[in-house]
Design a protein around this motif. Structure first.
Motif, PDB file in Angstrom:
ATOM      1  N   ARG A  37       0.805  -1.243   0.017  1.00  0.00           N
ATOM      2  CA  ARG A  37       0.155   0.028   0.034  1.00  0.00           C
ATOM      3  C   ARG A  37       0.798   1.407   0.047  1.00  0.00           C
ATOM      4  O   ARG A  37       0.400   2.470   0.394  1.00  0.00           O
ATOM      5  N   GLY A  38       1.929   1.160  -0.497  1.00  0.00           N
ATOM      6  CA  GLY A  38       3.048   2.232  -0.644  1.00  0.00           C
ATOM      7  C   GLY A  38       4.253   2.467   0.457  1.00  0.00           C
ATOM      8  O   GLY A  38       4.928   3.627   0.369  1.00  0.00           O
ATOM      9  N   ALA A  39       3.947   1.660   1.494  1.00  0.00           N
ATOM     10  CA  ALA A  39       5.072   1.948   2.682  1.00  0.00           C
ATOM     11  C   ALA A  39       5.045   3.348   3.109  1.00  0.00           C
ATOM     12  O   ALA A  39       5.949   3.733   3.406  1.00  0.00           O
ATOM     13  N   SER A  40       3.776   4.070   3.278  1.00  0.00           N
ATOM     14  CA  SER A  40       3.716   5.448   3.905  1.00  0.00           C
ATOM     15  C   SER A  40       4.020   5.495   5.354  1.00  0.00           C
ATOM     16  O   SER A  40       3.690   4.341   6.192  1.00  0.00           O
TER      17      SER A  40
ATOM     18  N   PHE B 118      -6.554   1.299   6.888  1.00  0.00           N
ATOM     19  CA  PHE B 118      -6.719  -0.030   5.971  1.00  0.00           C
ATOM     20  C   PHE B 118      -7.870  -0.608   6.257  1.00  0.00           C
ATOM     21  O   PHE B 118      -8.590  -0.609   7.484  1.00  0.00           O
ATOM     22  N   PRO B 119      -8.536  -1.569   5.369  1.00  0.00           N
ATOM     23  CA  PRO B 119      -9.628  -2.282   5.478  1.00  0.00           C
ATOM     24  C   PRO B 119      -9.640  -3.154   6.721  1.00  0.00           C
ATOM     25  O   PRO B 119      -8.595  -3.501   7.136  1.00  0.00           O
ATOM     26  N   ALA B 120     -10.685  -3.337   7.300  1.00  0.00           N
ATOM     27  CA  ALA B 120     -11.003  -4.081   8.524  1.00  0.00           C
ATOM     28  C   ALA B 120     -10.319  -5.615   8.366  1.00  0.00           C
ATOM     29  O   ALA B 120      -9.879  -6.184   9.472  1.00  0.00           O
ATOM     30  N   GLN B 121     -10.441  -6.325   7.059  1.00  0.00           N
ATOM     31  CA  GLN B 121     -10.304  -7.626   6.895  1.00  0.00           C
ATOM     32  C   GLN B 121      -8.785  -7.640   6.495  1.00  0.00           C
ATOM     33  O   GLN B 121      -8.323  -8.672   6.470  1.00  0.00           O
ATOM     34  N   ASP B 122      -8.007  -6.570   6.414  1.00  0.00           N
ATOM     35  CA  ASP B 122      -6.617  -6.516   5.961  1.00  0.00           C
ATOM     36  C   ASP B 122      -5.641  -7.349   7.164  1.00  0.00           C
ATOM     37  O   ASP B 122      -6.198  -6.738   8.399  1.00  0.00           O
ATOM     38  N   PRO B 123      -4.775  -7.970   6.735  1.00  0.00           N
ATOM     39  CA  PRO B 123      -4.092  -8.733   8.026  1.00  0.00           C
ATOM     40  C   PRO B 123      -3.306  -7.565   8.839  1.00  0.00           C
ATOM     41  O   PRO B 123      -3.224  -7.792  10.045  1.00  0.00           O
ATOM     42  N   LEU B 124      -2.799  -6.241   8.340  1.00  0.00           N
ATOM     43  CA  LEU B 124      -2.249  -5.487   9.166  1.00  0.00           C
ATOM     44  C   LEU B 124      -3.429  -4.941  10.093  1.00  0.00           C
ATOM     45  O   LEU B 124      -2.824  -4.567  11.376  1.00  0.00           O
ATOM     46  N   PHE B 125      -4.449  -4.568   9.854  1.00  0.00           N
ATOM     47  CA  PHE B 125      -5.449  -4.113  10.525  1.00  0.00           C
ATOM     48  C   PHE B 125      -5.837  -5.110  11.614  1.00  0.00           C
ATOM     49  O   PHE B 125      -5.969  -4.735  12.814  1.00  0.00           O
TER      50      PHE B 125
ATOM     51  N   VAL C 208     -10.037  13.536   9.022  1.00  0.00           N
ATOM     52  CA  VAL C 208      -9.187  12.364   8.424  1.00  0.00           C
ATOM     53  C   VAL C 208      -9.220  12.215   6.873  1.00  0.00           C
ATOM     54  O   VAL C 208     -10.334  12.043   6.347  1.00  0.00           O
ATOM     55  N   VAL C 209      -8.314  12.603   6.306  1.00  0.00           N
ATOM     56  CA  VAL C 209      -8.248  12.187   4.740  1.00  0.00           C
ATOM     57  C   VAL C 209      -7.239  11.314   4.232  1.00  0.00           C
ATOM     58  O   VAL C 209      -5.966  11.385   4.805  1.00  0.00           O
ATOM     59  N   LEU C 210      -7.689  10.285   3.449  1.00  0.00           N
ATOM     60  CA  LEU C 210      -6.635   9.182   3.333  1.00  0.00           C
ATOM     61  C   LEU C 210      -5.732   9.630   2.279  1.00  0.00           C
ATOM     62  O   LEU C 210      -5.918  10.635   1.337  1.00  0.00           O
ATOM     63  N   GLN C 211      -4.633   8.998   2.153  1.00  0.00           N
ATOM     64  CA  GLN C 211      -3.388   9.389   1.354  1.00  0.00           C
ATOM     65  C   GLN C 211      -3.366   8.384   0.208  1.00  0.00           C
ATOM     66  O   GLN C 211      -3.371   7.095   0.479  1.00  0.00           O
ATOM     67  N   LEU C 212      -3.279   8.605  -0.999  1.00  0.00           N
ATOM     68  CA  LEU C 212      -3.166   7.642  -2.190  1.00  0.00           C
ATOM     69  C   LEU C 212      -1.675   6.876  -2.272  1.00  0.00           C
ATOM     70  O   LEU C 212      -0.706   7.549  -1.438  1.00  0.00           O
ATOM     71  N   ASN C 213      -1.835   5.821  -2.504  1.00  0.00           N
ATOM     72  CA  ASN C 213      -0.446   4.999  -2.832  1.00  0.00           C
ATOM     73  C   ASN C 213       0.237   5.685  -3.954  1.00  0.00           C
ATOM     74  O   ASN C 213      -0.334   6.409  -4.780  1.00  0.00           O
TER      75      ASN C 213
ATOM     76  N   GLN D 127      -3.514   1.989  -9.456  1.00  0.00           N
ATOM     77  CA  GLN D 127      -4.791   0.952  -9.316  1.00  0.00           C
ATOM     78  C   GLN D 127      -6.024   1.641  -9.057  1.00  0.00           C
ATOM     79  O   GLN D 127      -7.091   0.994  -9.341  1.00  0.00           O
ATOM     80  N   ILE D 128      -6.186   2.750  -8.748  1.00  0.00           N
ATOM     81  CA  ILE D 128      -7.137   3.479  -8.325  1.00  0.00           C
ATOM     82  C   ILE D 128      -7.803   4.373  -9.357  1.00  0.00           C
ATOM     83  O   ILE D 128      -7.144   5.146 -10.025  1.00  0.00           O
ATOM     84  N   ALA D 129      -9.051   3.982  -9.912  1.00  0.00           N
ATOM     85  CA  ALA D 129      -9.647   4.587 -11.276  1.00  0.00           C
ATOM     86  C   ALA D 129      -9.523   6.205 -10.715  1.00  0.00           C
ATOM     87  O   ALA D 129     -10.003   6.475  -9.782  1.00  0.00           O
ATOM     88  N   GLY D 130      -9.834   6.939 -11.881  1.00  0.00           N
ATOM     89  CA  GLY D 130      -9.538   8.321 -11.751  1.00  0.00           C
ATOM     90  C   GLY D 130      -8.592   9.191 -11.026  1.00  0.00           C
ATOM     91  O   GLY D 130      -8.380  10.424 -11.025  1.00  0.00           O
TER      92      GLY D 130
END
Length: 724
Positions: A285-288, A296-303, A482-487, A509-512
């Motif tokens: 996800r970009g190593a931010s 991160f999504p709730a089902q993501d292993p990191l979360f 809170v505003v998310l940051q793009l990869n 990966q993100i459209a637009g």
């Protein structure tokens, strides 16, 4: 018995003479250490240092304790039992051999000079001291006080040497770390937790920093801070999202444990499967370094990992309901419905749904046996009906409900008003209207509401926020907290040397998303920088920097890569001077193979010169028209690889009548200059026909006083000539 005595005597004589020889050899190595190149088979001997070092410690400490505490009879000529002499001789032999192996091992990279210095010289002192101890043992034992004083000093020196070695191998203060206050995990609320600082960095500190710190930097990689980690080591940064395996860090982690490049090394505490998933998710996800766990999504292993490990920021919440039976939880858990305890010894349960294709409304109604215990429910991406909210409203102890992209319309949101303890609700990706949100005012416990990608306009959102001031809203608008940051964008073109009209390709990966880039070394912005469309054509050597932008998101971090352009490839190359034996680069063929090497100067893709200047002649079967020659070189300060002090490029139509096309005198790097980087030197001249090009690079004659190998000659390394 006489035969046994004779054999023992001969063996002692042989062992003593061997120890004397090793002491002499050790002294020779120390005198000429900076001029000696260690062959591969001797490197193997050096790596046996950790296998042998326990013997001298045990033997010499045993003898020293015998001298200190062995009862002495009243006779002035009393001596220790004969077997102690054999212990001392064996200790002296193994100490000298261990010190010699340590000197060989210290020639490898990755060790801080100061710490190596003290460990090396205490080890050498132990070797010489133990040999002298044995040689003059009779004289020393004649006096009790000097004998015991000498023994005490020897034991302390041995223990100090072992302590310094332990610090090198396992990290600073390894020996006394159990006595030091434990580093407690920082207490932080999950909503405020940063991915790197609170999840990734603790993993690195526990499993990686012992080999990658300021005292011992394997591969010149230091992982103690975010800045040093981003800087990378001799092979660059530890991750690369453009590669299928995400770069060096995960590549090494996934190697077989017996592989010498596996990380962590065999014998050290290994990463768990969950920790590897955390690192992979963070990098993918970009190593931010500034992103939050809640992004991160709730089902993501990191979360999931962070939810289980991080403290709540205060006292753990207690519940007034009984725990469900283990049998009930096992029966209700399926491949697509996972039920786990909220935390250890907590009766609260977390329910996560997976696989939208198999989801049915009955999957919710089946949870009625544990409806009191469900505290967190995540049904993201499941095809819910508005009527399913009535079922969810029966889970009276819900604290967190995640309904992202479920297809609900908001008409039945009033059912959720029955959840009197609900604190966090996420409705991202659903067709929720501003009027629907009004229904949620009745939930007095609600603290945070996620409304990303809904039908609510920015104007309506401002009105809702003013009406529900006790609720924190997050929807991607500029008024959010809170505003998310793009990869960062992905660079699809992996080859760094661009031939002819080839183009550089990027994607996201993100459209637009709009990708903007620069080729002048500046950071791209969202307004004036060039917009990527269908490839980037470069006409010269270029440092490409790209970022991604999208309304409602923070701009991504930058991704950058240097590209080298060439239009003419020499037909052959001849090295006119002799390179280092192990850095011949296939007789110079790597200089014209059209492949940019990484920074591992031992990979066979570089040519290295030290004793004499690099001098190479490049040949063309047919004349070419050239206007520029560029040389790709390397700087690795720790390995004595410096820029050349002088560069010259010659060319012409006849080998014996070349003329100077360009030259450069280069300054010596300062101590604080970059330690490891790629170098590119360009020579431009009036376009002219050429059949021969000659390159000369003069290495530094003496390394500067601040360098650990001061006074020794430096190396120059080159991996490619680029001609346009």
């Amino acid at each position: 018995m006489p035969v046994v005595f004779f054999i023992m005597l001969r063996f002692r004589t042989l062992l003593y003479n061997s120890t004397f020889f090793l002491c002499c050899f050790l002294a020779f190595i120390l005198l000429f250490e900076s001029r000696i190149q260690i062959p591969a088979w001797l490197q193997v001997v050096g790596r046996m240092h950790p296998l042998l070092l326990h013997f001298p410690i045990t033997l010499l400490v045993l003898y020293g304790l015998a001298v200190l505490f062995f009862p002495r009879p009243p006779s002035p000529n009393a001596k220790l039992p004969d077997w102690t002499d054999d212990v001392l001789l064996a200790g002296a032999f193994t100490a000298t051999l261990t010190a010699l192996m340590g000197i060989l091992l210290s020639q490898e990279e990755g060790y801080e000079a100061e710490m190596i210095f003290w460990h090396k010289w205490t080890g050498v002192a132990t070797a010489f001291l133990s040999f002298g101890w044995y040689s003059f043992r009779s004289a020393l034992m004649a006096k009790v006080l000097p004998a015991r004083l000498f023994s005490g000093v020897a034991v302390v020196l041995m223990l100090a040497t072992g302590h310094l070695g332990g610090n090198l191998t396992h990290g600073e203060s390894f020996l006394i770390s159990p006595l030091l206050p434990a580093n407690e995990t920082e207490s932080v609320a999950l909503d405020e937790a940063l991915v790197f600082a609170h999840v990734v960095q603790p993993i690195l500190e526990e499993k990686c920093v012992s080999c990658h710190n300021t005292n011992k930097a394997k591969g010149e990689l230091i992982m103690t801070t975010a800045e040093l980690l981003q800087k990378g080591g001799k092979n660059g940064t530890p991750w690369d999202t453009t590669q299928a395996d995400l770069g060096l860090l995960l590549r090494r982690v996934h190697l077989a444990p017996d592989d010498k490049k596996h990380m962590p090394p065999k014998g050290k505490t290994q990463l768990t499967a969950e920790e590897i998933q955390v690192l992979e998710s963070w990098i993918r996800r970009g190593a931010s370094f500034m992103s939050k766990v809640v992004e991160f999504p709730a089902q993501d292993p990191l979360f999931i990992f962070a939810s289980n490990r991080l403290q709540s920021g205060g006292a753990a919440e207690t519940f007034d309901f009984a725990a469900a039976s283990d049998k009930t939880i096992r029966e209700l858990t399926t491949n697509y419905r996972v039920i786990t305890p909220l935390s250890a010894n907590s009766p609260g349960l977390t329910v996560n749904f997976f696989n939208a294709a198999s989801f049915k409304s009955s999957d919710l109604t089946e949870l009625s046996p544990i409806k009191e215990q469900i505290v967190v429910l995540d049904a993201s991406f499941m095809p819910l009906q508005d009527s399913d909210l009535a079922t969810i409203s029966q889970f009276s102890n819900l604290r967190k409900l995640v309904l992202n992209f479920t297809g609900i319309t908001g008409k039945a949101l009033n059912d959720l008003t029955k959840l009197s303890k609900l604190r966090e609700l996420s409705l991202t990706g659903n067709t929720i209207q501003s009027t629907d949100i009004q229904k949620l005012k009745e939930i007095s416990s609600l603290q945070r509401l996620y409304l990303w990608n809904t039908a609510i306009s920015p104007e309506d959102f401002v009105k809702i926020r003013n009406e529900m001031k006790n609720v924190t809203f997050e929807s991607g608008f500029r008024s959010d907290t809170v505003v998310l940051q793009l990869n960062p964008p992905l660079i699809e073109t992996k080859e760094q040397i661009i031939k002819g009209e080839s183009q550089i390709r990027l994607k996201h990966q993100i459209a637009g998303t709009v990708i903007r880039y620069t080729v002048d070394g500046t950071q791209p912005d969202s307004l004036s920088s060039l917009v990527y469309k269908n490839g980037i054509q470069i006409k010269e050597n270029t440092r490409l920097i790209a970022r991604a932008f999208k309304p409602g998101w923070y701009g991504s971090g930058s991704v950058e890569r240097t590209y080298y352009r060439t239009t003419s490839k020499p037909d052959s190359v001849q090295l006119l001077t002799k390179p280092g034996q192990q850095y011949a680069g296939q007789a110079g063929k790597v200089l014209i193979d059209g492949v940019k090497s990484d920074r591992d100067f031992k990979n066979g893709k570089w040519v290295g010169f030290r004793e004499e200047p690099l001098s190479a002649m490049f040949y063309f079967q047919k004349p070419i028209s050239a206007r520029q020659v560029s040389l790709s070189m390397l700087q690795n300060i720790g390995s004595s690889i410096f820029p050349p002090v002088r560069l010259e490029v010659w060319g012409g139509m006849e080998a014996g009548k070349l003329k100077l096309l360009g030259s450069k005198k280069l300054p010596i790097p300062a101590e604080k200059d970059p330690r490891n980087e790629d170098l590119l030197y360009e020579f431009s001249f009036t376009a002219q026909p050429l059949k021969y090009i000659k390159v000369i690079a003069v290495p530094l004659a003496k390394l500067p006083p601040w360098h650990s190998s001061k006074g020794e000659p430096g190396w120059v390394f080159m991996d490619e000539i680029l001609i346009n």
